[in-house]
Every structure is written in structure tokens, then in C-alpha cells.
Scaffold this active site. Structure first.
Site, mmCIF file in Angstrom:
data_model
loop_
_atom_site.group_PDB
_atom_site.id
_atom_site.type_symbol
_atom_site.label_atom_id
_atom_site.label_comp_id
_atom_site.label_asym_id
_atom_site.label_seq_id
_atom_site.Cartn_x
_atom_site.Cartn_y
_atom_site.Cartn_z
ATOM 1 N N HIS A 1 -12.240 7.722 -0.377
ATOM 2 C CA HIS A 1 -13.818 7.254 -0.144
ATOM 3 C C HIS A 1 -14.812 8.518 -0.170
ATOM 4 O O HIS A 1 -14.317 9.600 0.206
ATOM 5 C CB HIS A 1 -13.930 6.633 1.345
ATOM 6 C CG HIS A 1 -15.038 6.012 1.730
ATOM 7 N ND1 HIS A 1 -16.025 6.943 2.314
ATOM 8 C CD2 HIS A 1 -15.244 4.599 1.764
ATOM 9 C CE1 HIS A 1 -16.989 5.701 2.484
ATOM 10 N NE2 HIS A 1 -16.712 4.600 2.322
ATOM 11 N N ASP B 1 -7.618 10.083 6.748
ATOM 12 C CA ASP B 1 -8.725 9.266 6.846
ATOM 13 C C ASP B 1 -8.202 7.912 7.254
ATOM 14 O O ASP B 1 -7.549 7.333 6.534
ATOM 15 C CB ASP B 1 -9.490 9.312 5.694
ATOM 16 C CG ASP B 1 -10.398 8.226 5.613
ATOM 17 O OD1 ASP B 1 -10.678 7.461 6.316
ATOM 18 O OD2 ASP B 1 -11.581 8.076 4.660
ATOM 19 N N GLN C 1 -9.316 2.769 7.353
ATOM 20 C CA GLN C 1 -8.559 1.366 6.704
ATOM 21 C C GLN C 1 -7.140 1.347 7.486
ATOM 22 O O GLN C 1 -6.773 0.215 7.106
ATOM 23 C CB GLN C 1 -8.403 1.323 5.218
ATOM 24 C CG GLN C 1 -10.018 1.397 4.526
ATOM 25 C CD GLN C 1 -10.784 0.191 4.952
ATOM 26 O OE1 GLN C 1 -10.299 -0.709 5.488
ATOM 27 N NE2 GLN C 1 -12.156 0.174 4.613
ATOM 28 N N LYS D 1 -14.763 -0.680 12.405
ATOM 29 C CA LYS D 1 -13.796 -1.567 11.312
ATOM 30 C C LYS D 1 -12.559 -2.040 12.247
ATOM 31 O O LYS D 1 -11.616 -2.957 11.661
ATOM 32 C CB LYS D 1 -13.209 -0.459 10.290
ATOM 33 C CG LYS D 1 -14.257 -0.192 9.265
ATOM 34 C CD LYS D 1 -13.710 0.759 8.281
ATOM 35 C CE LYS D 1 -14.564 1.489 7.289
ATOM 36 N NZ LYS D 1 -15.154 0.579 6.574
ATOM 37 N N CYS E 1 -18.189 3.112 -2.286
ATOM 38 C CA CYS E 1 -17.970 4.201 -2.016
ATOM 39 C C CYS E 1 -16.969 5.069 -2.359
ATOM 40 O O CYS E 1 -16.283 6.128 -1.702
ATOM 41 C CB CYS E 1 -18.421 4.682 -0.522
ATOM 42 S SG CYS E 1 -19.713 3.697 0.113
HETATM 43 N N1 PMP Z 1 -12.962 6.199 4.543
HETATM 44 C C1 PMP Z 1 -12.617 4.916 4.394
HETATM 45 C C2 PMP Z 1 -11.314 4.624 3.618
HETATM 46 C C3 PMP Z 1 -13.270 3.673 4.441
HETATM 47 O O1 PMP Z 1 -13.177 2.562 4.035
HETATM 48 C C4 PMP Z 1 -14.797 4.016 5.013
HETATM 49 C C5 PMP Z 1 -15.740 2.841 5.251
HETATM 50 N N2 PMP Z 1 -15.723 2.092 4.110
HETATM 51 C C6 PMP Z 1 -14.810 5.274 5.295
HETATM 52 C C7 PMP Z 1 -14.076 6.343 5.318
HETATM 53 C C8 PMP Z 1 -16.128 5.512 6.023
HETATM 54 O O2 PMP Z 1 -16.266 5.010 7.443
HETATM 55 P P1 PMP Z 1 -17.583 5.003 8.080
HETATM 56 O O3 PMP Z 1 -18.714 4.357 7.117
HETATM 57 O O4 PMP Z 1 -17.329 4.112 9.483
HETATM 58 O O5 PMP Z 1 -17.959 6.564 8.577
#
Ligand code: PMP
Length: 406
Positions: free
Chosen positions: A118, A195, A198, A221, A361
Site C-alpha cells: 500500500h 503493515d 489488513q 478497519k 492505493c
Molecule cells: N496498509 C494497507 C495494507 C491498507 O490496506 C491500508 C488501508 N487501505 C493502509 C495501509 C492505510 O491505512 P490507513 O488509511 O488507515 O492509514
């Protein structure tokens, strides 16, 4: 196993109309218990935490610090001080990049990430690499999303200082072999940043067993409010790091010219903290534990299997990642011949079905898999088989709506 139908009753928005919510990888819904816990905090313990010596402030401090202990226990940290509250995964990863990365990565060093990351776990490392003249190295997966042993061993070397890897990809749904990668990275002297945006909502995480030196998660999430997240950091590493943000609440002593900083975790929590939502996160964790990861995983696998079997019957659909629904963590990303994902999402929305369309993203991953944009359906334990049936039924009519023959 828990009766998931009973849990669903706690989610007012899910029950407020005829919507099918399949965008759980973007953010989950929140049960009444979490909303009430936040509201109760503001009704009964509202004062600025960590500051006052009066009852209300001490109650706020207790609520906040108890929440920290709940998060620590949830992901297997050995002590509560290893948990820093942040706004979200993005802020957690930036904290590590600024406070650890910039200090410890030097010219000629390498940072290894995967092409599946991401942007939140990519841009901070691009910044560190650029600022310090280091090299950003990319691990690439096979078509099914697997990062092979050969791949990570060829990319992680003695030059590697940081390996930053997503636990579960928000596009492929694949769970990366983080434990094996971490073991190898440590043998090369690198530290490992995970990270967990998920993974934390969907599976039991044990940061120690995983070998994570840092682990980031987002509350929103996993049933908690937006605006609260956490960073786990190994105690010894956090202790030696400089603050990320500076200001109130994170100091020991300040003179005109200089300052000494508070102990961890407060050194990393400048300004008035988000205690209300931290309480919400702790309540969300209790809720998840009450449902149980066995039940969560079983339901997600059942729905993902239905989704993938249904999609396989539509010859104009391409599903990305593994053919095995068990390897999708509730995430199914796909394209439809001749129909842009935005049109797909829009047509599904006409029938009150919510899916995500775009680059998620993860633009370098989109480039890698050769898709400009994809659609994504992502389920959580509160979704149902009849919702999957409704989704598949409507999806099978999308091409007709777009003017293709039936
Ligand atoms: N890493 C991953 C794998 C994600 O799916 C996301 C959210 N789509 C993020 C980071 C970023 O999360 P946040 O927008 O809550 O900071």
C-alpha cells in the site's frame, strides 16, 4: 462456534436498509458496543488525560492506559509501553520511517519492500531512501501473490537495514510469509516493519512469533472509530528513537534552548491524545475476541469461496491473486472485460451494493499486474451468503447494462 447472525444485529448501519457492504478492506462497520464505549467515555470520564491531578482526569488517564494494555495483549506485545497510539497505519509507518529510518539508514544501505505494498508502506520508505541516498529494493510476487523464498533471499542482503512488508495485501488478499522473511532479515542484521492494516482485523497476530520489530494497525478497519491506530515497537528500539512529533505531553523538562523527553510510550504521543477513540479500539478488540478468530476466518472463507466460485462462472471476469479462496483473507479483486471498474461499482451501487474500484492505493502493484484499475469486494464476518448471492446476481447483469449482449 458463535452465532454470527446475533453479532450482525449490533451493526445499525448494516441493518438500516438494503445495502450490501463489501468494502470492508477500506473500513469496517462499527457495532453499537464500540459507539457506546466512546460515548460513555465522554459522558463519564471526559477530561484531558495524563495531565490533571483531579478525579476526572485520572479516570480519563486510566481509560486510556487500560486501552493500551488491551491492544498490547491483543497482538502479543510483552509490555503496554510498546504500544504507541497513532491516528492510523499510515501515521504509524511514518513514525517509524522518520524516527527510525532517517537515523539508521545511511548512504549505500538498502530498504527492502514488496511491489504489493500500500502507498502507506511505500512512500515513507521512498522518502528515507531519497533523503539518505539509500536504495529501495522491491520484492516481486508470483502471479498468485506468493513471495517465494528465493525472491526474498535474493533481495535481502547484508546491505539491507529495513524490511517493510505488508502482512496481508489489500489487493491480492495474500498473507505474506512474514515470519520466514523476518527470520532471514534478522540473520542479515535488518529490522522488520510489518503493515498489519489488513491482518489485525482478520487473524490472530502475535508480534513476537511473527518476528516484527514494528507492527502497524488501523482501528477503523477492525470495528473501532476512525482516527485511532497503533504502532507496536520493540522496547529497545523505541527507547533509542527520537520523537516523531514534539510539543506538549511528551517532555520531561524544557528550557529555552532544549528539552528532554518523557519515557516511552509518551515520548511518541505529543499533544492531547485521542483517549475516547482508544477506548473505542479496546472495546472493538473485546468484541472481535468475543466473536473469535476461528468464527471470523471460517465465515470469511465461506463467503470468499462463494464469491470466487460465482465469479469463475462469468467468463469475462478476471480475478487477481491465488485461485485458492483460503488465501484471500476475504479480499477478491477483479476486472470485467470491456467494463471499467468505476462503471461496475456505479452500476452495483444502483442496487445498493458497495464495492471499491480504483487503484486501491497500490499503483505500483497495478502497474505490475498490468491493470490500471480493478474492482474489489471485501467481506467481514458480519456479511452473509445471501449478500454474496445478491452481489453475484447483479454483477452478472452489469455487462447488459453497459450494452453488451446477455
Ligand atoms: N496498509 C494497507 C495494507 C491498507 O490496506 C491500508 C488501508 N487501505 C493502509 C495501509 C492505510 O491505512 P490507513 O488509511 O488507515 O492509514
Amino acid at each position: 462456534m458463535s452465532n454470527l447472525g446475533d453479532f450482525r444485529k449490533d451493526f445499525d448501519q448494516l441493518n438500516s436498509g438494503d445495502y450490501v457492504y463489501f468494502d470492508n478492506a477500506a473500513t469496517s462497520q462499527r457495532p453499537r458496543q464500540v459507539l457506546e464505549a466512546v460515548s460513555n467515555f465522554y459522558k463519564t470520564a471526559n477530561a484531558n488525560p495524563l495531565r490533571g491531578l483531579y478525579d476526572w482526569s485520572m479516570a480519563a488517564t486510566d481509560a486510556y492506559e487500560n486501552s493500551r494494555a488491551v491492544v498490547a495483549d491483543f497482538i502479543g506485545a510483552s509490555r503496554a509501553e510498546e504500544i504507541i497510539f497513532t491516528r492510523n497505519t499510515t501515521e504509524s509507518l511514518n513514525l517509524v520511517a522518520y524516527s527510525y529510518g532517517l537515523e539508521n539508514v545511511h548512504e549505500g544501505d538498502e530498504i527492502v519492500i514488496s511491489v504489493m505494498e500500500h502507498h502507506s508502506n511505500m512512500l515513507p520508505w521512498q522518502m528515507v531512501a531519497k533523503k539518505n541516498n539509500a536504495k529501495l529494493v522491491f520484492m516481486e510476487p508470483l502471479e498468485d501473490g506468493t513471495i517465494t523464498e528465493q525472491e526474498y533471499k535474493s533481495k535481502i542482503t547484508d546491505k539491507t537495514k529495513i524490511v517493510a512488508i505488508g502482512h496481508v495485501s489489500n489487493v491480492m488478499g495474500v498473507t505474506n510469509p512474514v515470519k520466514e522473511i523476518a527470520e532471514y532479515a534478522h540473520s542479515k542484521g535488518a529490522i522488520v516493519v510489518v503493515d498489519g492494516a489488513q491482518s489485525a482485523p482478520h487473524m490472530k497476530v502475535d508480534v513476537k512469533d511473527l518476528g516484527a520489530d514494528f507492527f502497524a494497525l488501523s482501528g477503523h478497519k477492525m470495528l473501532a472509530p476512525m482516527g485511532i491506530g497503533a504502532l507496536y515497537g520493540r522496547y529497545e528500539l523505541l527507547e533509542q528513537m527520537q520523537p516523531f512529533l514534539r510539543g506538549g505531553e511528551m517532555i520531561e523538562y524544557v528550557t529555552r534552548e532544549d528539552a528532554t523527553y518523557a519515557e516511552i510510550p509518551h515520548k511518541f504521543e505529543a499533544g492531547t491524545v485521542n483517549a475516547g477513540d482508544a477506548v473505542g479500539l479496546a472495546e472493538a478488540i473485546k468484541y472481535i475476541q468475543n466473536v473469535g478468530f476461528d468464527a471470523i476466518e471460517a465465515q470469511e472463507q465461506k463467503l470468499t469461496t462463494m464469491l470466487m466460485e460465482g465469479l469463475a462462472k462469468l467468463p469475462y471476469i478476471k480475478v487477481y491473486g491465488s485461485k485458492d479462496p483460503k488465501k484471500h483473507c476475504g479480499i477478491v479483486t477483479f476486472t470485467m472485460d470491456g467494463v471499467h471498474p468505476h462503471d461496475m461499482a456505479s452500476i452495483l451501487n444502483d442496487d445498493h451494493i458497495c464495492v471499491r474500484a480504483g487503484h486501491h492505493c497500490a499503483q505500483p502493484l497495478m502497474q505490475f499486474i498490468g491493470a490500471g484499475s480493478t474492482a474489489r469486494a471485501s467481506v467481514y464476518f458480519y456479511n452473509t451468503e445471501s449478500e454474496v448471492e445478491r452481489f453475484l446476481d447483479k454483477l452478472s447483469k452489469v455487462r447488459e447494462v453497459m450494452g453488451y449482449g446477455a
